[in-house]
Design an enzyme around this catalytic site. Sequence first.
Site, PDB file in Angstrom:
ATOM      1  N   GLN A 189      22.220  26.752 -10.146  1.00  0.00           N
ATOM      2  CA  GLN A 189      21.525  26.457  -8.888  1.00  0.00           C
ATOM      3  C   GLN A 189      20.616  27.630  -8.553  1.00  0.00           C
ATOM      4  O   GLN A 189      21.028  28.779  -8.671  1.00  0.00           O
ATOM      5  CB  GLN A 189      22.595  26.315  -7.803  1.00  0.00           C
ATOM      6  N   THR A 190      19.401  27.351  -8.167  1.00  0.00           N
ATOM      7  CA  THR A 190      18.554  28.451  -7.715  1.00  0.00           C
ATOM      8  C   THR A 190      17.547  27.938  -6.708  1.00  0.00           C
ATOM      9  O   THR A 190      17.177  26.776  -6.729  1.00  0.00           O
ATOM     10  CB  THR A 190      17.814  29.115  -8.903  1.00  0.00           C
ATOM     11  N   ARG A 191      17.139  28.810  -5.803  1.00  0.00           N
ATOM     12  CA  ARG A 191      16.022  28.482  -4.928  1.00  0.00           C
ATOM     13  C   ARG A 191      14.990  29.605  -4.984  1.00  0.00           C
ATOM     14  O   ARG A 191      14.120  29.702  -4.158  1.00  0.00           O
ATOM     15  CB  ARG A 191      16.504  28.227  -3.497  1.00  0.00           C
ATOM     16  N   HIS A 195      14.003  35.726 -12.471  1.00  0.00           N
ATOM     17  CA  HIS A 195      13.645  36.986 -13.119  1.00  0.00           C
ATOM     18  C   HIS A 195      14.651  37.234 -14.255  1.00  0.00           C
ATOM     19  O   HIS A 195      15.525  36.412 -14.518  1.00  0.00           O
ATOM     20  CB  HIS A 195      13.616  38.117 -12.095  1.00  0.00           C
ATOM     21  N   HIS A 198      18.454  36.566 -13.687  1.00  0.00           N
ATOM     22  CA  HIS A 198      18.934  35.175 -13.713  1.00  0.00           C
ATOM     23  C   HIS A 198      18.896  34.608 -15.127  1.00  0.00           C
ATOM     24  O   HIS A 198      19.761  33.857 -15.544  1.00  0.00           O
ATOM     25  CB  HIS A 198      18.096  34.307 -12.793  1.00  0.00           C
ATOM     26  N   GLY A 283      26.725  33.086  -8.227  1.00  0.00           N
ATOM     27  CA  GLY A 283      26.389  34.508  -8.157  1.00  0.00           C
ATOM     28  C   GLY A 283      26.894  35.117  -6.864  1.00  0.00           C
ATOM     29  O   GLY A 283      27.686  34.514  -6.144  1.00  0.00           O
ATOM     30  N   ARG A 284      26.433  36.328  -6.586  1.00  0.00           N
ATOM     31  CA  ARG A 284      26.795  36.951  -5.321  1.00  0.00           C
ATOM     32  C   ARG A 284      26.002  36.290  -4.205  1.00  0.00           C
ATOM     33  O   ARG A 284      24.864  35.914  -4.384  1.00  0.00           O
ATOM     34  CB  ARG A 284      26.468  38.444  -5.391  1.00  0.00           C
ATOM     35  N   ASP A 285      26.641  36.114  -3.058  1.00  0.00           N
ATOM     36  CA  ASP A 285      25.984  35.563  -1.867  1.00  0.00           C
ATOM     37  C   ASP A 285      25.266  34.237  -2.144  1.00  0.00           C
ATOM     38  O   ASP A 285      24.144  34.019  -1.695  1.00  0.00           O
ATOM     39  CB  ASP A 285      25.010  36.589  -1.270  1.00  0.00           C
ATOM     40  N   HIS A 286      25.929  33.350  -2.879  1.00  0.00           N
ATOM     41  CA  HIS A 286      25.370  32.029  -3.176  1.00  0.00           C
ATOM     42  C   HIS A 286      25.083  31.278  -1.867  1.00  0.00           C
ATOM     43  O   HIS A 286      25.944  31.188  -1.005  1.00  0.00           O
ATOM     44  CB  HIS A 286      26.389  31.239  -4.022  1.00  0.00           C
ATOM     45  N   ALA A 287      23.874  30.736  -1.770  1.00  0.00           N
ATOM     46  CA  ALA A 287      23.469  29.940  -0.594  1.00  0.00           C
ATOM     47  C   ALA A 287      23.591  30.707   0.712  1.00  0.00           C
ATOM     48  O   ALA A 287      23.741  30.125   1.780  1.00  0.00           O
ATOM     49  CB  ALA A 287      24.257  28.626  -0.519  1.00  0.00           C
TER      50      ALA A 287
END
Length: 379
Positions: A189-191, A195, A198, A283-287
Amino acid sequence: MTTVAAQQRLIKPHGGHLVDRLDERPSNVESLETVTLTSREVSDLDMLASGALSPLEGFMGRDDYDRVLDELRLENGLAWALPVCLAVEAAPQGDRVALADESGRLLATLDVGEVYSYDKEREAERCFRTTETEHPGVARLMAQRPLYLSGRVTVFDRVPPAFPELAMDPAETRAAFAERGWKRVVGFQTRNPIHRAHEYLTKVALETVDGLLIHPLVGETKSDDVPAATRVECYRVLVENYYPADRVIVSAFPAAMRYAGPREAIWHAICRKNYGCSHFIVGRDHAGVGSYYGTYDAQLIFDEFEPHELDIEPMFFEHSFWCKVCGSMASAKTCPHSGDDHVFLSGTKVREMLGNGELPPVEFSRPEVAEVLIEAYRT
Ligand SMILES: [Zn+2]
């Protein structure tokens, strides 16, 4: 192996079967009372139709809503993390209503279940861990209409996807995975633009499974996030140049961003399970947004479930960076060297460089991706 047999090897949808709430346009729909949906509700409606929110078949009733807020579970005990609700001004008259988007386009019917009041402060506190309206999810919640309307939906017209070439329903990603012979698939998942950091974690994950689904969120986000069209172009050039074509699928995830951090990580994982992913990168701090959630909260919340409840397996990652001494990408878990040996750029610094038309170091960003971003900043 036949396609059916190959599909059966994939992870089962949440609740056991993929919901399909698409059907023909009923002839009497024009005569029904119409409820107008916000853009977030339209995106939820479309995900209900495609089965992305399986086992939900419509907007939630009070028992599901209450138990999700209190216990992270639906009324039937199945794991679930966020309300999927339709807010209305008043109870409708009939037992069926038409659902329209803000332009008045009729999309679906809803068989009226319950109409119930809800406590916005409570929902904010449970879902977002704050009631501060600076939080974009709380701000949206506080502006909502006062009642929730539940009921099963039947969608007969779908809003055209923002990126038709990337639009794939869960049935389609599942078919695509099966066709490639994949069984174990990791969803990412990414918004944000991707880089090197990721790229690294998606590749580390891919080393252990059969395929990778890069699944960027292209639904509504905050206005200061990088525009979806730019992000999509970044994924395209990155995958074209640096990933083997037969191991990766890039497709758009049509959800609207809620910024609910830990709960949204669970919700995102369950949705990806419906798309056929057996693994999901967290990842860290997702969403997350601002500093409303602890760095690892979105990973720790997975401990509130027994592994079989979610079935999809989370893969937790640290921040990664290029280490000059290791001569490779690494993280605090794998590199013993000090920060001076790491190529680190703050988000502000990266934006400043791109805004000035400068390429960040190749250890930080692939030049093809940086060029796309520089071009976007120029216009
Ligand atoms: Zn190192």
